[in-house]
Design a protein around this motif. Structure first.
Motif, PDB file in Angstrom:
ATOM      1  N   SER A   8       1.423  -6.249  -0.484  1.00 29.24           N
ATOM      2  CA  SER A   8       0.410  -5.255  -0.830  1.00 29.24           C
ATOM      3  C   SER A   8       1.070  -3.884  -0.890  1.00 29.24           C
ATOM      4  O   SER A   8       2.008  -3.604  -0.145  1.00 29.24           O
ATOM      5  N   ILE A  10      -0.376   0.072  -0.928  1.00 29.33           N
ATOM      6  CA  ILE A  10      -1.531   0.957  -0.858  1.00 29.33           C
ATOM      7  C   ILE A  10      -1.058   2.392  -1.032  1.00 29.33           C
ATOM      8  O   ILE A  10      -0.167   2.861  -0.320  1.00 29.33           O
ATOM      9  N   TYR A  11      -1.666   3.081  -2.009  1.00 31.00           N
ATOM     10  CA  TYR A  11      -1.372   4.494  -2.191  1.00 31.00           C
ATOM     11  C   TYR A  11      -2.418   5.331  -1.447  1.00 31.00           C
ATOM     12  O   TYR A  11      -3.249   4.802  -0.715  1.00 31.00           O
ATOM     13  N   ASN A  12      -2.381   6.612  -1.649  1.00 32.93           N
ATOM     14  CA  ASN A  12      -3.315   7.510  -0.959  1.00 32.93           C
ATOM     15  C   ASN A  12      -4.765   7.110  -1.194  1.00 32.93           C
ATOM     16  O   ASN A  12      -5.110   6.523  -2.234  1.00 32.93           O
ATOM     17  N   HIS A  13      -5.589   7.430  -0.246  1.00 38.02           N
ATOM     18  CA  HIS A  13      -7.024   7.163  -0.337  1.00 38.02           C
ATOM     19  C   HIS A  13      -7.327   5.667  -0.394  1.00 38.02           C
ATOM     20  O   HIS A  13      -8.320   5.237  -0.989  1.00 38.02           O
ATOM     21  N   ASN A  14      -6.451   4.881   0.212  1.00 31.65           N
ATOM     22  CA  ASN A  14      -6.663   3.430   0.320  1.00 31.65           C
ATOM     23  C   ASN A  14      -6.819   2.734  -1.026  1.00 31.65           C
ATOM     24  O   ASN A  14      -7.627   1.818  -1.178  1.00 31.65           O
ATOM     25  N   ILE A  15      -6.048   3.186  -2.003  1.00 32.97           N
ATOM     26  CA  ILE A  15      -6.058   2.539  -3.317  1.00 32.97           C
ATOM     27  C   ILE A  15      -5.005   1.427  -3.326  1.00 32.97           C
ATOM     28  O   ILE A  15      -3.818   1.684  -3.119  1.00 32.97           O
ATOM     29  N   PHE A  16      -5.454   0.209  -3.573  1.00 32.86           N
ATOM     30  CA  PHE A  16      -4.532  -0.925  -3.622  1.00 32.86           C
ATOM     31  C   PHE A  16      -3.929  -1.044  -5.023  1.00 32.86           C
ATOM     32  O   PHE A  16      -4.623  -1.370  -5.988  1.00 32.86           O
ATOM     33  N   SER A  19      -2.343  -6.179  -4.188  1.00 31.01           N
ATOM     34  CA  SER A  19      -3.156  -6.678  -3.086  1.00 31.01           C
ATOM     35  C   SER A  19      -2.823  -8.140  -2.791  1.00 31.01           C
ATOM     36  O   SER A  19      -3.181  -9.044  -3.547  1.00 31.01           O
ATOM     37  N   THR A  55       3.559  -1.769   1.193  1.00 30.36           N
ATOM     38  CA  THR A  55       2.943  -1.382   2.458  1.00 30.36           C
ATOM     39  C   THR A  55       3.028  -2.524   3.462  1.00 30.36           C
ATOM     40  O   THR A  55       3.201  -2.311   4.667  1.00 30.36           O
TER      41      THR A  55
END
Length: 228
Positions: A8, A10-16, A19, A55
């Motif tokens: 997975s 994950i970028y900022n603001h919990n954007i996958f 996944s 991540t």
């Protein structure tokens, strides 16, 4: 050859961007990576090139867990992978011969080997007579052929092609695909990200489709499967 284990990103603001990806690409396969814009294809490729780290999860390439690579080892890892981009990325002040030779100089190949292999690979991509030409003197298709020769001159076991026909007309695109097919038949594993429906549908290779960071389809002899 390539294994994604519960990967997975994950970028900022919990954007996958990716996944929980689980997949294996065997040595010698030709695989198309497809999906709409923003699906995660670029992150998938950047993860393989060690440009971004997942991540969570592990990525194994040629038996090496690249998620565990030390920073100092990353350049040596990348030298074992051939990469071709949509925008060619040739060095403008070097001629065709010098652009291909540059890839060999980076790995400190002997001059004798460079003089032997560069003409051989230029012949393979049909550019034997253009070795003195500079990038601006070439058509888009010719520039992509130079980029291909540069990508494979060090005999990588893996070639990653990121939209390699994106700037080319249909006829030239199929000529590039014929070269890629030949490279694959010679034993190189190829992963190609593309939006080119006609190419994917005509070649009927393995197709891995990604949507919103999730693998939604993985088919042998697959088709593109998306609306243009």
């Amino acid at each position: 050859m390539i294994e994604f284990k519960n990967v997975s990103k994950i970028y900022n603001h919990n954007i996958f961007a990716l996944s929980n990806i689980n997949l294996t690409i065997d040595r010698g396969e030709f695989v198309f990576l497809v999906g709409p814009s923003g699906a995660g294809k670029s992150t998938f490729i950047k993860s393989l090139l060690k440009e971004v780290d997942p991540t969570s999860g592990n990525i194994v390439v040629n038996g090496t867990d690249i998620t565990q690579l030390k920073r100092k080892d990353i350049p040596y890892y990348r030298r074992k992978i051939g990469v071709v981009f949509q925008d060619f990325r040739l060095i403008p002040n070097l001629n065709v011969y010098e652009n291909v030779a540059f890839a060999m100089r980076v790995v400190q190949a002997p001059i004798k080997e460079i003089r032997k292999k560069v003409p051989m690979f230029l012949s393979m991509v049909g550019l034997s007579t253009k070795y003195k030409a500079f990038p601006h003197e070439l058509s888009g298709g010719e520039q992509q052929r130079v980029a291909l020769a540069r990508a494979i001159v060090n005999n990588p076991s893996l070639l990653i092609a990121d939209e390699p026909t994106g700037n080319l007309d249909p006829e030239t695109s199929m000529e590039i695909m014929d070269i890629l097919n030949d490279i694959n038949h010679a034993g190189t594993t190829i992963l190609m990200a593309t939006h080119a429906r006609n190419i994917v549908d005509s070649m009927r290779k393995r197709v891995i489709a990604i949507e919103k960071g999730v693998v939604v389809r993985d088919e042998q002899r697959g088709v593109y499967g998306y609306e243009d």
